[in-house]
Design a protein around this motif. Structure first.
Motif, PDB file in Angstrom:
ATOM      1  N   GLY A   1       0.787  -1.224   0.000  1.00 26.39           N
ATOM      2  CA  GLY A   1       0.000   0.000   0.000  1.00 26.39           C
ATOM      3  C   GLY A   1       0.818   1.273   0.000  1.00 26.39           C
ATOM      4  O   GLY A   1       0.279   2.351  -0.214  1.00 26.39           O
TER       5      GLY A   1
ATOM      6  N   THR B   1      -3.706  -1.705  -0.376  1.00 22.62           N
ATOM      7  CA  THR B   1      -4.527  -1.296   0.771  1.00 22.62           C
ATOM      8  C   THR B   1      -5.086   0.108   0.602  1.00 22.62           C
ATOM      9  O   THR B   1      -6.037   0.481   1.274  1.00 22.62           O
ATOM     10  CB  THR B   1      -3.703  -1.314   2.074  1.00 22.62           C
TER      11      THR B   1
ATOM     12  N   MET C   1      -7.337  -1.946   7.302  1.00 27.28           N
ATOM     13  CA  MET C   1      -6.651  -2.863   6.377  1.00 27.28           C
ATOM     14  C   MET C   1      -6.859  -4.322   6.791  1.00 27.28           C
ATOM     15  O   MET C   1      -7.104  -5.190   5.950  1.00 27.28           O
ATOM     16  CB  MET C   1      -5.141  -2.578   6.401  1.00 27.28           C
TER      17      MET C   1
ATOM     18  N   VAL D   1      -8.316  -7.015   4.294  1.00 27.07           N
ATOM     19  CA  VAL D   1      -7.512  -8.155   3.806  1.00 27.07           C
ATOM     20  C   VAL D   1      -8.183  -9.459   4.219  1.00 27.07           C
ATOM     21  O   VAL D   1      -8.276 -10.411   3.434  1.00 27.07           O
ATOM     22  CB  VAL D   1      -6.060  -8.089   4.354  1.00 27.07           C
TER      23      VAL D   1
ATOM     24  N   SER E   1       0.747  -1.402   6.085  1.00 22.38           N
ATOM     25  CA  SER E   1       0.165  -2.366   5.137  1.00 22.38           C
ATOM     26  C   SER E   1       0.822  -3.740   5.275  1.00 22.38           C
ATOM     27  O   SER E   1       0.155  -4.777   5.159  1.00 22.38           O
ATOM     28  CB  SER E   1       0.334  -1.874   3.691  1.00 22.38           C
TER      29      SER E   1
END
Ligand code: UD1
Length: 352
Positions: free
Chosen positions: A2, A32, A71, A75, A95
């Motif tokens: 990210g 991200t 994040m 994810v 990230s």
């Protein structure tokens, strides 16, 4: 991934997968959204020909907790909705940690590229990120012998730690011929960047560092090109220095081109310390410690801390240093080693 330094590292791995292993590995990129300005993100994808992300979480900026939490959640959703054999993460940003933690929690093996780096300064968010990411990882790719030793000292099993070399050296070699000077370059002899929280969170400290760099440049009869990270752009607008010219963030090709022109680099960035070294330029590290100790040990960089006298003395000392080409960061084929090791690992696992 990210953040800007991760895009650079990812370029080496993505090209290796595409060029050498496309029949064996399918890579999906998750961005991200930690960095989102064109100059901090999309430009790197275009310039380095990185495959478009399949997912973009668009988390944007925020406090460490809020950003990392957004994040983690994003994810995890992706990992629960698809089957992935592994999650590869780069470096030490928020990230990186979010990707590693989310994957480890749902039992997807984590592969950490640039594992084992330590500054031993827990006030740096990156130090926490890299220590925690290493400990959540199944395979750890250490760029240098020192990084590998750090991991072995912390008790990681030897068969999980690989000395891979540094993918950033791969990139400097690959892209040296694509380097392209930015229009704003006017013959400056010093390149400056600053973005660490410890140097930039307080305007007073930022100003003190800039005025020391300005004084050093004045004594050396040099001008400074200051590539301004967005986090300090507003503060820098209200500051003026005789020898420092603020410019927008540089792209990757521009950075390589400027490195070929300047005589000295002053920075608190880890990546730029290495790129300076790989480009044969001496570096004043505007911190009191570094993860890249081998560059300091061989005399190509010096730790200047944040004091005025020490910054000026460090710049004067490094002004005439000519670093020799590196031998501690691999042979420029780290990405190939990493991808081959991952495949080998999965081949062995499937034989069990
Ligand atoms: C992050 C990483 C750092 C890495 C650096 C490279 C963490 C904790 N830090 O630091 O390890 O060296 O990236 O740049 O993950 N901003 C924008 N536009 C953008 C991105 C950021 O304006 O596209 C501004 C926002 O005000 C934001 C601030 O920069 O709050 C800081 O961004 P952030 O990603 O939190 O940290 P970096 O300093 O970039």
């Amino acid at each position: 991934m990210g953040a800007r330094p991760q895009f650079i590292k990812a370029a080496a791995i993505s090209h290796t997968i595409r060029d050498l292993y496309s029949g064996q590995i399918q890579e999906d990129i998750l961005h991200t959204g930690q960095h989102y300005d064109d100059a901090m993100s999309a430009r790197f994808f275009r310039e380095l020909d990185i495959p478009a992300p399949r997912y973009n979480l668009g988390v944007g900026s925020g406090s460490h907790g809020a950003q990392t939490a957004a994040m983690l959640r994003g994810v995890e959703e992706v990992l629960l909705s698809e089957h992935y054999d592994a999650v590869l993460v780069y470096g030490d940003t928020n990230s990186t940690l979010a990707g590693a933690l989310a994957a480890a929690k749902v039992n997807v093996p984590v592969m950490h590229v640039e594992a084992g780096l330590r500054s031993y300064n827990r006030a740096m968010p990156e130090e926490l990120n890299r220590v925690l990411t290493d400990h959540a990882s199944t395979l750890l790719f250490a760029p240098t012998e020192a990084a590998k030793e750090n991991l072995c000292r912390e008790g990681f099993a030897h068969d999980k730690v690989f000395l891979s070399g540094d993918v950033m050296l791969d990139n400097v070699r690959r892209y040296a011929s694509s380097a392209m000077l930015p229009d704003c370059y006017e013959g400056e002899q010093i390149l400056l960047t600053l973005h660490r929280n410890l140097n930039t969170d307080e305007d007073k400290r930022l100003k003190a560092i800039l005025s020391s760099v300005d004084m050093a440049a004045g004594r050396l009869g040099a001008n400074v090109m200051f590539a301004v990270h967005p986090r300090v752009a507003k503060a820098v607008e209200s500051m003026m220095f005789d020898n420092i010219k603020p410019v927008p963030p540089l792209s990757y090709h521009e950075t390589l081109a400027v490195l070929q022109k300047v005589r000295l680099v002053m920075t608190d960035s880890g990546g730029l310390q290495k790129e300076s070294f790989f480009s044969g330029r001496p570096c004043v590290v505007l911190r009191t410690e570094t993860e890249w100790t081998e560059i300091v040990d061989c005399g190509a960089a010096i730790l200047a801390g944040g004091e005025e006298w020490s910054i000026v003395a460090a710049a004067e000392r490094m002004w005439s240093v000519k670093p020799v080409p590196p031998s501690q960061f691999g042979d420029g084929r780290a990405a190939e080693q990493i991808v081959a090791s991952i495949l080998h690992h999965y081949h062995n696992e499937s034989m069990l």
